[in-house]
Write an enzyme that holds these catalytic residues in place. Structure first.
Site, PDB file in Angstrom:
ATOM      1  N   GLN A  58       0.830  -1.199   0.000  1.00 62.29           N
ATOM      2  CA  GLN A  58       0.000   0.000   0.000  1.00 62.29           C
ATOM      3  C   GLN A  58       0.871   1.258   0.000  1.00 62.29           C
ATOM      4  O   GLN A  58       1.657   1.481   0.919  1.00 62.29           O
ATOM      5  CB  GLN A  58      -0.897  -0.003   1.243  1.00 62.29           C
ATOM      6  CG  GLN A  58      -1.586   1.304   1.551  1.00 62.29           C
ATOM      7  CD  GLN A  58      -2.619   1.689   0.511  1.00 62.29           C
ATOM      8  OE1 GLN A  58      -2.321   2.475  -0.388  1.00 62.29           O
ATOM      9  NE2 GLN A  58      -3.804   1.120   0.625  1.00 62.29           N
ATOM     10  N   ARG A 112      -0.100   4.349   0.337  1.00 64.12           N
ATOM     11  CA  ARG A 112      -0.572   5.330   1.304  1.00 64.12           C
ATOM     12  C   ARG A 112      -0.068   4.991   2.704  1.00 64.12           C
ATOM     13  O   ARG A 112      -0.196   3.856   3.162  1.00 64.12           O
ATOM     14  CB  ARG A 112      -2.100   5.376   1.307  1.00 64.12           C
ATOM     15  CG  ARG A 112      -2.685   6.399   2.262  1.00 64.12           C
ATOM     16  CD  ARG A 112      -4.198   6.317   2.254  1.00 64.12           C
ATOM     17  NE  ARG A 112      -4.729   6.786   0.992  1.00 64.12           N
ATOM     18  CZ  ARG A 112      -4.979   8.061   0.710  1.00 64.12           C
ATOM     19  NH1 ARG A 112      -4.737   8.988   1.611  1.00 64.12           N
ATOM     20  NH2 ARG A 112      -5.451   8.422  -0.453  1.00 64.12           N
ATOM     21  N   GLY A 126      -9.391  -1.308  -0.570  1.00 71.36           N
ATOM     22  CA  GLY A 126     -10.456  -0.968   0.368  1.00 71.36           C
ATOM     23  C   GLY A 126     -10.000  -0.730   1.794  1.00 71.36           C
ATOM     24  O   GLY A 126     -10.773  -0.943   2.733  1.00 71.36           O
ATOM     25  N   GLU A 127      -8.753  -0.265   1.992  1.00 72.25           N
ATOM     26  CA  GLU A 127      -8.266  -0.083   3.362  1.00 72.25           C
ATOM     27  C   GLU A 127      -9.042   1.002   4.105  1.00 72.25           C
ATOM     28  O   GLU A 127      -9.329   0.862   5.294  1.00 72.25           O
ATOM     29  CB  GLU A 127      -6.769   0.236   3.380  1.00 72.25           C
ATOM     30  CG  GLU A 127      -6.219   0.357   4.788  1.00 72.25           C
ATOM     31  CD  GLU A 127      -4.715   0.174   4.877  1.00 72.25           C
ATOM     32  OE1 GLU A 127      -4.189   0.312   5.990  1.00 72.25           O
ATOM     33  OE2 GLU A 127      -4.087  -0.097   3.843  1.00 72.25           O
ATOM     34  N   ARG A 128      -9.411   2.067   3.431  1.00 75.23           N
ATOM     35  CA  ARG A 128     -10.198   3.112   4.084  1.00 75.23           C
ATOM     36  C   ARG A 128     -11.539   2.559   4.539  1.00 75.23           C
ATOM     37  O   ARG A 128     -12.015   2.860   5.642  1.00 75.23           O
ATOM     38  CB  ARG A 128     -10.395   4.292   3.129  1.00 75.23           C
ATOM     39  CG  ARG A 128      -9.139   5.098   2.858  1.00 75.23           C
ATOM     40  CD  ARG A 128      -9.349   6.125   1.758  1.00 75.23           C
ATOM     41  NE  ARG A 128     -10.340   7.130   2.125  1.00 75.23           N
ATOM     42  CZ  ARG A 128     -11.579   7.177   1.629  1.00 75.23           C
ATOM     43  NH1 ARG A 128     -11.989   6.272   0.764  1.00 75.23           N
ATOM     44  NH2 ARG A 128     -12.406   8.128   1.994  1.00 75.23           N
ATOM     45  N   ARG A 129     -12.177   1.760   3.706  1.00 76.34           N
ATOM     46  CA  ARG A 129     -13.464   1.160   4.072  1.00 76.34           C
ATOM     47  C   ARG A 129     -13.311   0.200   5.247  1.00 76.34           C
ATOM     48  O   ARG A 129     -14.165   0.157   6.141  1.00 76.34           O
ATOM     49  CB  ARG A 129     -14.055   0.430   2.861  1.00 76.34           C
ATOM     50  CG  ARG A 129     -14.727   1.359   1.850  1.00 76.34           C
ATOM     51  CD  ARG A 129     -15.057   0.642   0.563  1.00 76.34           C
ATOM     52  NE  ARG A 129     -13.868   0.507  -0.275  1.00 76.34           N
ATOM     53  CZ  ARG A 129     -13.719  -0.430  -1.217  1.00 76.34           C
ATOM     54  NH1 ARG A 129     -14.656  -1.328  -1.390  1.00 76.34           N
ATOM     55  NH2 ARG A 129     -12.631  -0.476  -1.945  1.00 76.34           N
ATOM     56  N   ASN A 152      -4.264   3.619  -6.306  1.00 78.37           N
ATOM     57  CA  ASN A 152      -3.893   4.881  -5.677  1.00 78.37           C
ATOM     58  C   ASN A 152      -3.521   5.967  -6.672  1.00 78.37           C
ATOM     59  O   ASN A 152      -3.584   7.152  -6.347  1.00 78.37           O
ATOM     60  CB  ASN A 152      -2.753   4.649  -4.678  1.00 78.37           C
ATOM     61  CG  ASN A 152      -3.260   4.043  -3.386  1.00 78.37           C
ATOM     62  OD1 ASN A 152      -3.915   4.690  -2.601  1.00 78.37           O
ATOM     63  ND2 ASN A 152      -2.990   2.760  -3.189  1.00 78.37           N
TER      64      ASN A 152
END
Length: 320
Positions: free
Chosen positions: A52, A54, A92-95, A127
């Protein structure tokens, strides 16, 4: 707009969906689960994507998303792969973070088969489409991929279905001094400002001008003009030093009171200066075009570190 369409096709090809926002189509799901139907998985059995790009997540944004989940549910399931007895995020890490914050015990997921290289590529492409991702984080993900899989910028661009210039321009940002990178990361200067500083090729000058950008609120265009003037001023000092060094030798060579003409400093034609600036902009470093006799000459490309040399070599190879 055209670049966004290219990115969309790249993500679609990698995730196997008909549109980049619906990667659930054509996924490999566990036995007994029909294609297109998500599987419920505990949020505590899902690990982050190690590739990732981010690194910073806005807590206020996650909180807002958690409130949205409580009101509307999760409209787009998370995509994961199996990793031993657990699962690993593909997208989908934010979710996922928002679901945990909302107190959800599990989330709907699609399970996809993927090796590490595919996982890295999917993370980069996803991203790239996010405007709020820091450009240095994108650049770092490119650099990590190039080193880990020993491929060229051209190959990486091809695998991601993006322009090679996108890869090159982002990687160049990693050559900036730490202070300038910090300003870019914090949003004090834009990516356009950062790219405009690259042709200076001097850490002190880049930091100094970066500070002025923040204090005076300079536009990207203004910075580009200032950089051009600073480079032109630096080059003007070389002929002046050459002229001063030849004065003494000229006096000693005088015969019968008549001195031989001192070697005249070379004056650069406007066309040569324009070509130099064009090359500096394209390569992101100091470039000199030196004219010799009988139409001959040479082009000198400056670099400061081995990393910058590797980047220039890659860029020249790709252009050939």
């Amino acid at each position: 707009m055209q670049a966004q369409r290219r990115l969309g096709r790249g993500l679609e090809a990698l995730l196997g969906g008909s549109t980049p926002v619906k990667p659930q189509l054509a996924l490999h799901l566990p036995d007994g689960q029909p294609v297109g139907e998500p599987l419920k998985v505990s949020v505590y059995e899902i690990d982050s994507n190690p590739f990732q790009p981010r690194r910073d997540f806005d807590e206020a944004e996650i909180h807002q998303l958690a409130e949205s989940l409580e009101q509307h549910g999760l409209l787009q399931p998370i995509v994961v792969r199996r990793a031993a007895e657990r699962y690993q995020l593909i997208s989908g890490e934010r979710r996922l973070r928002a679901a945990i914050k909302a107190g959800w015990p599990d989330v709907p997921v699609y399970i996809r088969e993927a090796d590490d290289r595919q996982l890295a590529e999917w993370a980069i492409v996803e991203n790239l489409q996010r405007k709020d991702l820091n450009p240095l984080e994108k650049a770092a993900s490119f650099q990590l991929y190039l080193e880990q899989y020993d491929c060229t910028q051209e190959e990486l661009a091809g695998r991601l279905a993006i322009d090679r210039s996108t890869v090159t321009n982002l990687l160049r940002l990693l050559e900036l001094p730490t202070m300038v990178q910090a300003a870019l990361r914090g949003g004090a200067i834009s990516q356009g400002h950062a790219r405009a500083l690259l042709p200076l090729g001097d850490d002190h000058l880049q930091v100094s001008l970066c500070t002025r950008i923040q204090i005076e609120g300079l536009s990207v265009r203004a910075v580009e003009e200032m950089v051009n003037e600073m480079i032109a001023s630096e080059e003007a000092e070389v002929p002046a030093m050459h002229e001063a060094s030849t004065n003494g030798a000229t006096a000693e060579a005088s015969i019968g009171g008549a001195s031989r003409s001192a070697a005249r400093p070379r004056t650069r034609a406007g066309q040569i200066a324009s070509l130099e600036q064009e090359l500096r902009t394209a390569l992101g470093t100091k470039v000199e075009i030196k004219q010799l006799s009988r139409g001959r000459g040479k082009i000198v490309i400056h670099f400061r570190t081995s990393e910058e040399f590797d980047r220039l070599r890659e860029q020249l190879r790709a252009a050939g």
